[in-house]
Design a protein around this motif. Structure first.
Motif, short mmCIF file in Angstrom:
data_model
loop_
_atom_site.label_atom_id
_atom_site.label_comp_id
_atom_site.label_asym_id
_atom_site.label_seq_id
_atom_site.Cartn_x
_atom_site.Cartn_y
_atom_site.Cartn_z
N VAL A 106 0.84 -1.20 0.00
CA VAL A 106 0.00 0.00 0.00
C VAL A 106 0.87 1.25 0.00
O VAL A 106 0.53 2.28 -0.61
CB VAL A 106 -0.93 -0.01 1.23
N PHE A 107 2.01 1.17 0.67
CA PHE A 107 2.87 2.33 0.83
C PHE A 107 4.14 2.25 -0.02
O PHE A 107 5.06 3.04 0.16
CB PHE A 107 3.27 2.47 2.31
N ALA A 108 4.17 1.28 -0.95
CA ALA A 108 5.40 1.03 -1.71
C ALA A 108 5.86 2.24 -2.52
O ALA A 108 7.06 2.46 -2.69
CB ALA A 108 5.19 -0.17 -2.64
N ASP A 109 4.92 3.05 -2.99
CA ASP A 109 5.29 4.17 -3.86
C ASP A 109 5.41 5.50 -3.10
O ASP A 109 5.62 6.54 -3.73
CB ASP A 109 4.25 4.33 -4.98
N VAL A 110 5.24 5.44 -1.78
CA VAL A 110 5.33 6.68 -1.00
C VAL A 110 6.79 7.14 -0.93
O VAL A 110 7.66 6.39 -0.49
CB VAL A 110 4.78 6.47 0.42
N PRO A 111 7.07 8.37 -1.35
CA PRO A 111 8.45 8.86 -1.30
C PRO A 111 8.84 9.22 0.13
O PRO A 111 8.00 9.37 1.01
CB PRO A 111 8.42 10.11 -2.18
N GLU A 112 10.12 9.33 0.35
CA GLU A 112 10.59 9.75 1.67
C GLU A 112 10.22 11.21 1.91
O GLU A 112 10.17 12.01 0.97
CB GLU A 112 12.10 9.56 1.78
N PRO A 113 9.97 11.59 3.15
CA PRO A 113 9.62 12.99 3.43
C PRO A 113 10.74 13.93 3.04
O PRO A 113 11.92 13.63 3.23
CB PRO A 113 9.39 13.01 4.94
N GLY A 114 10.36 15.06 2.45
CA GLY A 114 11.35 16.05 2.04
C GLY A 114 11.89 15.86 0.65
O GLY A 114 12.59 16.72 0.13
N SER A 115 11.55 14.72 0.00
CA SER A 115 12.01 14.51 -1.37
C SER A 115 11.20 15.39 -2.31
O SER A 115 10.15 15.92 -1.97
CB SER A 115 11.86 13.03 -1.76
N ASN A 116 11.69 15.52 -3.53
CA ASN A 116 10.99 16.37 -4.51
C ASN A 116 9.57 15.87 -4.76
O ASN A 116 8.64 16.64 -4.90
CB ASN A 116 11.78 16.40 -5.82
N ARG A 117 9.41 14.53 -4.79
CA ARG A 117 8.08 13.96 -5.04
C ARG A 117 7.12 14.30 -3.91
O ARG A 117 5.96 14.55 -4.13
CB ARG A 117 8.17 12.45 -5.20
N SER A 118 7.63 14.27 -2.66
CA SER A 118 6.73 14.52 -1.53
C SER A 118 6.31 15.97 -1.47
O SER A 118 5.30 16.30 -0.84
CB SER A 118 7.42 14.13 -0.21
#
Length: 272
Positions: free
Chosen positions: A248-260
């Motif tokens: 469920v969380f596999a695609d969640v980026p790390e906090p602070g990354s450009n994606r987040s």
């Protein structure tokens, strides 16, 4: 030729020997009984000590008292909680965790009075780990946000966003429940986790204990996390492991990354 005196002396001697044999036999039986009792006491003491050590440092059983984690867990379930997480093993998004009440999350619960003797026996057995903890003063929820995560409800499709990534929670949400009827937009502080029940419509979780609406109060200090629930062990027909549904969380980026942080602004929209 033996006289009556000689016969009486022989009989007295035989009686004396018989009594000595009985005394030795009695002492022997008493000694064997004493040794057996001592061995039982030592074994019980070792078992209680081992159980206490296991409960304190490795695993502990807990009783599920509410509907907040349905259908993953139902009232009356007993779960085994690993105390190695957090610790040697780090918490992950999706973990089901038991934690101590951060403060006024739980309403006052009436204690069952079984009488002074039975209450003492039960408390002792719970203390050493031979009975499951009644969960008084503890809650069980699912970790949705880790330290630094930006958690928001919801996107146009009603999904939670974690660091800008929508997540599909249908794998564990109670059928018919939405991700959240209450909107929020928070950042999980350092050393804390954001937790939510799988039965979102009947779970007093992080959402309802965050008056400032920024995650500071609703997030649970990791220091209060007792451990990660690993399996349901009772009743028998509900035996099974508990998944953290890492997919469920596999695609969640790390906090602070450009994606987040979301997509960059559209130059046309800003007039640049």
């Amino acid at each position: 030729m033996a006289t009556d005196a000689d016969s009486a002396a022989a009989e007295a001697d035989d009686e004396s020997r018989r009594r000595r044999r009985e005394q030795r036999s009695g002492r022997g039986a008493g000694a064997r009984l004493g040794a057996a009792v001592k061995e039982i006491v030592v074994v019980l003491a070792m078992a209680l000590t081992l159980s206490f050590v296991v409960k304190t440092f490795l695993v502990q059983a807990f009783f599920i008292p509410s509907e907040s984690m349905e259908d993953t867990l139902v009232v009356g379930d007993r779960v085994v909680v690993s105390k190695l997480t957090p610790g040697p093993f780090e918490l992950q998004r999706g973990d089901v965790v038991v934690f101590a009440d951060p403060g006024d999350w739980l309403s006052e619960q009436e204690q069952t009075d079984r009488g002074a003797a039975l209450n003492a026996v039960r408390s002792t057995l719970v203390f050493v780990g031979l009975l499951p903890d009644t969960s008084e003063g503890h809650l069980i929820k699912r970790v949705v946000g880790l330290p630094g995560d930006h958690v928001k409800c919801c996107d146009s499709e009603g999904r939670l966003l974690v660091n800008g990534e929508p997540i599909d929670e249908s794998a564990y949400l109670k059928p018919g429940e939405q991700a959240s009827a209450q909107e929020f937009d928070i950042t999980v502080p350092a050393g804390h986790v954001w937790v939510m029940g799988d039965n979102r419509g009947d779970s007093s979780d992080s959402r309802f204990h965050d008056p400032a609406g920024n995650g500071q109060d609703g997030s649970v200090p990791i220091d209060l996390v007792v451990g990660k629930a690993m399996a349901t062990v009772w009743p028998v027909d509900r035996w099974g492991g508990l998944s953290n549904h890492e997919g469920v969380f596999a695609d969640v980026p790390e906090p602070g990354s450009n994606r987040s942080l979301g997509p960059p602004p559209d130059p046309a929209a800003t007039g640049t």
